[in-house]
Design an enzyme around this catalytic site. Structure first.
Site, PDB file in Angstrom:
ATOM      1  N   GLY B 252       0.902  -1.281   0.048  1.00  0.00           N
ATOM      2  CA  GLY B 252      -0.050  -0.163   0.180  1.00  0.00           C
ATOM      3  C   GLY B 252       1.178   0.635  -0.304  1.00  0.00           C
ATOM      4  O   GLY B 252       0.322   1.859  -0.767  1.00  0.00           O
ATOM      5  N   GLY B 480       1.175  -6.690   3.621  1.00  0.00           N
ATOM      6  CA  GLY B 480       2.680  -7.367   2.968  1.00  0.00           C
ATOM      7  C   GLY B 480       4.054  -7.081   4.175  1.00  0.00           C
ATOM      8  O   GLY B 480       5.271  -7.685   4.040  1.00  0.00           O
ATOM      9  N   THR B 481       3.818  -6.598   5.304  1.00  0.00           N
ATOM     10  CA  THR B 481       4.780  -5.996   6.619  1.00  0.00           C
ATOM     11  C   THR B 481       5.351  -7.240   7.048  1.00  0.00           C
ATOM     12  O   THR B 481       6.468  -7.163   7.646  1.00  0.00           O
ATOM     13  CB  THR B 481       4.526  -4.997   7.355  1.00  0.00           C
ATOM     14  OG1 THR B 481       3.001  -5.452   8.076  1.00  0.00           O
ATOM     15  CG2 THR B 481       4.350  -3.257   5.874  1.00  0.00           C
ATOM     16  N   ASN B 602       9.471  -9.787  14.813  1.00  0.00           N
ATOM     17  CA  ASN B 602       9.952 -10.800  13.885  1.00  0.00           C
ATOM     18  C   ASN B 602      11.174 -10.377  13.616  1.00  0.00           C
ATOM     19  O   ASN B 602      11.214  -9.674  12.723  1.00  0.00           O
ATOM     20  CB  ASN B 602       8.989 -11.157  13.211  1.00  0.00           C
ATOM     21  CG  ASN B 602       9.386 -12.090  12.816  1.00  0.00           C
ATOM     22  OD1 ASN B 602      10.062 -12.445  12.637  1.00  0.00           O
ATOM     23  ND2 ASN B 602       8.323 -13.024  12.184  1.00  0.00           N
ATOM     24  N   GLN B 609      12.186  -5.648   6.184  1.00  0.00           N
ATOM     25  CA  GLN B 609      11.058  -4.314   5.733  1.00  0.00           C
ATOM     26  C   GLN B 609      12.159  -3.303   6.452  1.00  0.00           C
ATOM     27  O   GLN B 609      11.673  -1.965   5.359  1.00  0.00           O
ATOM     28  CB  GLN B 609      10.033  -3.540   7.419  1.00  0.00           C
ATOM     29  CG  GLN B 609       8.630  -3.029   7.158  1.00  0.00           C
ATOM     30  CD  GLN B 609       7.746  -3.301   8.296  1.00  0.00           C
ATOM     31  OE1 GLN B 609       7.786  -3.707   9.374  1.00  0.00           O
ATOM     32  NE2 GLN B 609       7.092  -2.188   7.884  1.00  0.00           N
ATOM     33  N   GLY B 672       7.096   1.366  15.922  1.00  0.00           N
ATOM     34  CA  GLY B 672       6.719   1.266  14.402  1.00  0.00           C
ATOM     35  C   GLY B 672       7.956   1.324  14.099  1.00  0.00           C
ATOM     36  O   GLY B 672       9.119   1.899  14.133  1.00  0.00           O
ATOM     37  N   GLY B 674       7.795   0.484  10.711  1.00  0.00           N
ATOM     38  CA  GLY B 674       7.475   0.836   9.367  1.00  0.00           C
ATOM     39  C   GLY B 674       8.083   1.675   8.371  1.00  0.00           C
ATOM     40  O   GLY B 674       8.269   2.004   7.287  1.00  0.00           O
ATOM     41  N   GLU B 675       8.412   2.824   8.187  1.00  0.00           N
ATOM     42  CA  GLU B 675       9.264   4.010   7.916  1.00  0.00           C
ATOM     43  C   GLU B 675      10.740   4.371   7.760  1.00  0.00           C
ATOM     44  O   GLU B 675      10.764   4.818   6.959  1.00  0.00           O
ATOM     45  CB  GLU B 675       7.451   4.836   7.866  1.00  0.00           C
ATOM     46  CG  GLU B 675       6.167   4.579   7.144  1.00  0.00           C
ATOM     47  CD  GLU B 675       5.721   5.735   7.642  1.00  0.00           C
ATOM     48  OE1 GLU B 675       4.727   6.346   6.339  1.00  0.00           O
ATOM     49  OE2 GLU B 675       4.920   5.512   8.673  1.00  0.00           O
TER      50      GLU B 675
END
Lengths: 326, 710
Positions: B252, B480-481, B602, B609, B672, B674-675
């Site tokens: 996404g 998908g992360t 994990n 990621q 997080g 993620g970014e």
């Protein structure tokens, strides 16, 4: 996508017969370019004649030593062929610099010679494009032309040929062989692509209804030290910004023989004959290479966004020739 | 830190009965086998009976209005069921939007004849098959009257105005001008970044149908609950009558956080034609009709004493928006927290233009913002004749430099030192253009950054089943992360049972309120809710009740009652580049990133990621840009042949790893990841290109025509 008829030819004569009198029929080989353009509505054939099953596949040496590449030989097979790698290494390097492994496994040598420009306006039906719709204008001249032509273009069209393979074909004086129902013919690659002029939609001198059957590389044109260097905006899977195919023979510091062809600068691969002439018989030095490149590019007419190609083409010619010397 | 323990199979079957905690164990994703064998189902894969297909028709002008739509050829086309345009589309609620940015005009599809940007959807053609719908769409004749468009972005544009302040006020600490005047060395430069696209591999796809009064949707998105709520508001339905589901999402990167055109149009079509309708955007439509990251223009002013102590940080940014939707590309965020300074001043302006609405794309705000700030820091180090690493070490704040609030855990310095050690930074000659290999110029560069972290309220339901298993339900989504796999581990540990006793249900808005897979906050927010529900359930089970027993817990109260503190993840990124000055080609040879992202659930997934994030940063540095035609106002590179990001051959060896970190205000200690992987990379590469060539690149991407030398 417009609906179309499809047939598969198993003999050259059948293929030629099935397009006779049909203005809007096209031969289909790998389809890696034609089918994409059909999906976008840029190419709208009524009939596709699949020539992939014709016995035109493979590379062999003719009696006179020329190398004959069958029209439907895949790009992958051409690049991997031992004689091409040995005698015409720039061709193998160029093919491998193009597209992706999957596309090279599909795309054919004849199809590659005929691939259309990647100009975004050509592919967009809502834009003006003289190549797609003659007389409609050219959106690229006033629009985005970062990767467009600096040589041989006209106000009618500034598109470039995206082919890597065709650049060393120009270097090696390849000859395009074809058949029509009237018989066989051949065209040296230097006369295969038409000047742009005000007819950018007419791209080659291939007669109507002709099918390319093979491309030959003259044995006299072999260049075991030839090189292809492609510059692009990422390391893989991008069309050339500028590319150079070159071969150079130096004896006692003097240029005995030199050939240079450029990709990404014109509507077709550009043989740099002015630069070649400047260099022949003179000293093989980086300064001379640079001066010769500048002489070749003195006729260039860059647009507001693509002036960098002048410097790039000049530097690349100098750098590739210098590498061959060393 | 570099030990990589044995990776367990995602099914986890073989670890049944082990007492080792699942959190912290590297593990392949639970759906991995299904994904590689083609069994995993994405939104466009789910079979639905009596399914019809919609094809979108988009505007070919950038500004103006529709004067006529002639559907006769389309309606005569085989298989076509009907055409929806502004004349027959269901009316929708003009107030629908997002909690942060208010009413969103981008949701108002097919409501009027106005065109505000090229690519705006003007009609949907519905047919029996996808191919028939596309053929019908090609035959639709739409006439327009064009008006002049404006896509010329500049911070001084007459329409420029302050951005919304939903993400916090401007910083106004100290007297910036006085501190700059008192500084021994000053940097005052402007940096620009282009528009970029999310480029998820799976295009946006949705299917909608009515089941009695209930509007059902299967949609490729990052927020099933939030999108169901937006959809309910838009079509005037109670939320209980809207249900949005999805099994797998193929990426996404921000572009699927909000209600997309695919689901709005599919909903309109099912309302009109009483059939389930699927709308799958083409790649070109994803580029033209979803959303993009805006162009930015950022002026950074830094002032420092001779020893490198910062006196002043000024960061004033402008970004483009469409006239339809608000957004906050918060470029100036890290200027408020990353470094100590006596004066800090930030400003954030928007410039409304005739462009595609802008929205979240891969680290919104901080990706372009860190490029500007961390390039300026490198320029300051250059002017101070100082190691850029030392400059960053010298300006470590003790509390939030603007807020005055304490940091929860701040391991920026550890990222810097670990990264520098792994990269071999020590002994670097800081002067530019000193290293050559043949005709290539070699350079190294670094940058650091932070990324805001928190958790958002979510609810989870856990059922203790009679067979000893636990059903854990939360309206989470795995884009998908590896979120699904992480939530399995969190649930197993929270319930103190083996992995194989967890049955996880996600991807369904009907489960209850939950935060989105966005803002690097998905797994953190959902994990907290699972921990809360597990705690409450275990308490109930103590009395030995008859099974099954279900507990639903919501984290709103716990999250809101946390103390006000500065919460951030951190990174330090080091890059080595080789530049060919004759051709302008820049190739990245090495990337090292060290990250403080709290506790790692994990390590296998998170390292993946972060590595992926660093590749995105590399693409932002060297390749990615939306190219628009000034004459037509339209994007001209709306495909993957024209819109470049890194190919495999561009990606060097990447060393991404974590430093010890723990978030004290999170029950799992998580932040997080993620970014944070994406940010800082572009600045590190730009700084390395300067070190190689001596030329500063203040404009992204660092294209070869900007690098080539005479």
């Amino acid at each position: 996508m417009k609906e179309f008829a499809y047939s598969r030819a198993t003999a050259v004569h059948d293929a030629l017969t099935s397009v006779v009198g049909q203005e809007n029929a096209r031969f289909l080989a790998g389809g890696t370019n034609l089918v994409d353009l059909m999906k976008r509505g840029v190419e709208t054939p009524d009939r596709l004649v699949d020539v992939r099953a014709l016995p035109l596949d493979g590379v062999h040496e003719a009696r006179n030593g020329d190398l004959v590449i069958g029209a439907t030989t895949t790009n992958s097979d051409a690049a991997a062929h031992p004689e091409i790698r040995r005698r015409y290494p720039a061709l193998s390097q160029a093919v491998l610099a193009g597209a992706s492994g999957q596309l090279r496994n599909m795309a054919t040598v004849a199809g590659n010679l005929l691939q259309r420009t990647r100009c975004a306006y050509f592919a967009d039906l809502s834009s003006a494009c003289n190549k797609r719709v003659p007389g409609s204008g050219c959106a690229a001249v006033a629009g985005v032309h970062h990767n467009h032509a600096i040589l041989g273009a006209s106000p009618a069209c500034v598109a470039t040929s995206p082919s890597d393979m065709a650049v060393p074909m120009m270097l090696f004086d390849a000859v395009v062989h074809y058949e029509t129902l009237d018989g066989k013919g051949e065209i040296p690659i230097s006369r295969f692509y038409r000047p742009v002029g005000d007819t950018p939609h007419l791209e080659t001198t291939l007669p109507d209804g002709a099918l390319i059957t093979s491309v030959t590389l003259p044995s006299a044109a072999a260049g075991e030290r030839s090189r292809y260097r492609k510059v692009r905006e990422r390391a893989s899977y991008a069309f050339a910004t500028v590319s150079v195919a070159a071969d150079l023979v130096v004896r006692s510091g003097q240029v005995r023989e030199v050939r240079i062809a450029l990709g990404g600068v014109a509507s077709h691969p550009w043989r740099a004959r002015i630069a070649e002439e400047e260099l022949r018989g003179g000293p093989a030095t980086p300064e001379r290479f640079r001066a010769a490149a500048e002489a070749e590019l003195s006729a260039a007419k860059p647009l507001p966004h693509n002036g960098y190609k002048l410097r790039l083409a000049r530097n690349l010619i100098q750098s590739v020739l210098t590498e061959i010397v060393h | 830190m570099n030990t990589h323990p044995q990776v367990l199979d995602g099914t986890g079957a073989e670890i049944s009965g082990l007492s080792a905690p699942a959190i912290g164990t590297p593990r392949t994703r639970v759906e991995g086998r299904d994904k590689v064998s083609g069994k995993a189902r994405y939104a466009g894969d789910i079979p639905i009976e009596r399914l019809a297909h919609g094809a979108v028709v988009t505007a070919t002008i950038a500004s103006g209005r529709i004067t006529a739509i002639d559907p006769s050829a389309t309606l005569a086309s085989p298989g076509v069921i009907g055409v929806i345009d502004h004349r027959n589309a269901p009316r929708v609620d003009p107030e629908a939007g997002s909690p942060f940015f208010g009413p969103d005009g981008q949701l108002q599809l097919l409501q009027d004849d106005q065109i505000a940007h090229g690519g705006w959807p003007v009609a949907l053609v519905v047919a029996e098959t996808h191919e028939q719908a596309r053929a019908g769409a090609e035959r639709l004749r739409v006439s327009y009257v064009e008006q002049p468009h404006d896509i010329a972005f500049s911070p001084g544009h007459p329409a420029a105005r302050p951005a919304l302040s939903a993400f916090g006020p401007d910083a106004n600490k100290g007297d910036l001008d006085a501190e700059l005047a008192a500084s021994a060395v000053v940097v005052d430069e402007s940096y620009t970044t282009p528009a970029q696209h999310a480029c998820a591999m799976e295009p946006h796809v949705a299917t909608a149908w009515l089941e009695g009064a209930v509007l059902r949707g299967i949609d490729s998105n990052q927020a099933p609950y939030g999108i169901a709520a937006q959809l309910a508001t838009l079509f005037g339905k109670p939320l209980s009558d809207v249900r949005v589901q999805v099994e797998q999402v193929g990426g996404g990167f921000g572009s699927k956080t909000g209600l997309g055109p695919q689901l709005i149009l599919a909903t309109m079509a099912t309302m009109l034609f009483h059939r389930p309708v699927r709308v799958a955007l083409t790649r070109e439509e994803v580029f033209l009709a979803t959303s993009a990251r805006p162009r930015t223009d950022q002026r950074v002013r830094l002032g420092a004493d001779r020893d490198g102590r910062l006196r002043a940080i000024g960061h004033e940014a402008a970004f483009e928006i469409s006239g339809k939707s608000e957004f906050i590309e918060n470029c100036v965020e890290i200027a408020k927290t990353l470094y100590a300074a006596d004066a800090i001043r930030t400003r954030l302006n928007v410039v409304p233009l005739n462009i595609l609405p802008v929205a979240s794309v891969r680290a919104p705000g901080t990706a372009p913002g860190s490029f500007a700030l961390e390039s300026a820091m490198d320029e300051l180090a250059e002017r101070l004749d100082m190691d850029p690493l030392d400059l960053r070490r010298r300006n470590e704040p003790e509390v939030g430099p603007v807020s005055g609030l304490p940091f929860t855990s701040r391991n920026f310095q550890l990222c810097l030192s670990e990264g520098a050690r792994q990269f071999g930074w020590a002994g670097r000659d800081h002067r530019p253009r000193r290293r050559r290999e043949g005709h290539l110029l070699i350079g190294t560069g670094m940058a650091g950054t932070s990324f805001f972290t928190t958790a958002f309220p979510s609810s989870a339901t856990i059922t203790a089943e009679q067979d000893g298993t636990f059903t854990v339900a939360i309206a989470a989504i795995d884009i998908g992360t590896g979120a699904r796999t992480a939530l399995h581990a969190i649930a197993a540990d929270a319930l103190r049972v083996g992995w194989d006793r967890i049955r996880l249900r996600i991807g369904d808005s009907a489960i209850g309120p939950a935060w989105q897979a966005g803002g690097s906050l998905g797994t953190t927010s959902w994990g907290w809710a699972i921990v809360a529900a597990a705690r409450d359930l275990l308490e109930q089970l103590e009395s030995g009740p008859a099974l099954p027993v279900s507990v639903t817990s919501d984290t709103t109260e716990e999250i809101m009652s946390r103390p006000h503190r500065e919460r951030h993840s951190y990174s330090a990124v080091f890059a080595e580049v080789a530049v060919d000055p004759a051709t302008g080609e820049v190739r990245v040879r090495r990337l090292v990133g060290r990250f403080a992202v709290g506790r790692v659930v994990n390590p296998l997934m998170v390292r993946s990621q972060l590595t992926g994030g660093m590749i995105m940063g590399l693409s932002i540095a060297l390749q990615e840009e939306v190219v628009r035609d000034e004459v037509s106002g339209r994007q001209v590179n709306a495909d993957f042949a024209g819109y470049h990001f890194a190919a495999n051959a561009d990606v060097p060896f990447i060393d991404a790893d974590f430093v010890e970190d723990h978030e004290p205000d999170d029950p799992l200690g998580m932040k997080g990841p993620g970014e944070i992987g994406t940010v800082a990379v572009a600045a590190a590469i730009a700084n390395a290109v300067w070190h190689a060539t001596g030329k500063r690149h203040r404009e992204l991407p660092i294209r070869l025509d900007r690098v080539i030398e005479d």
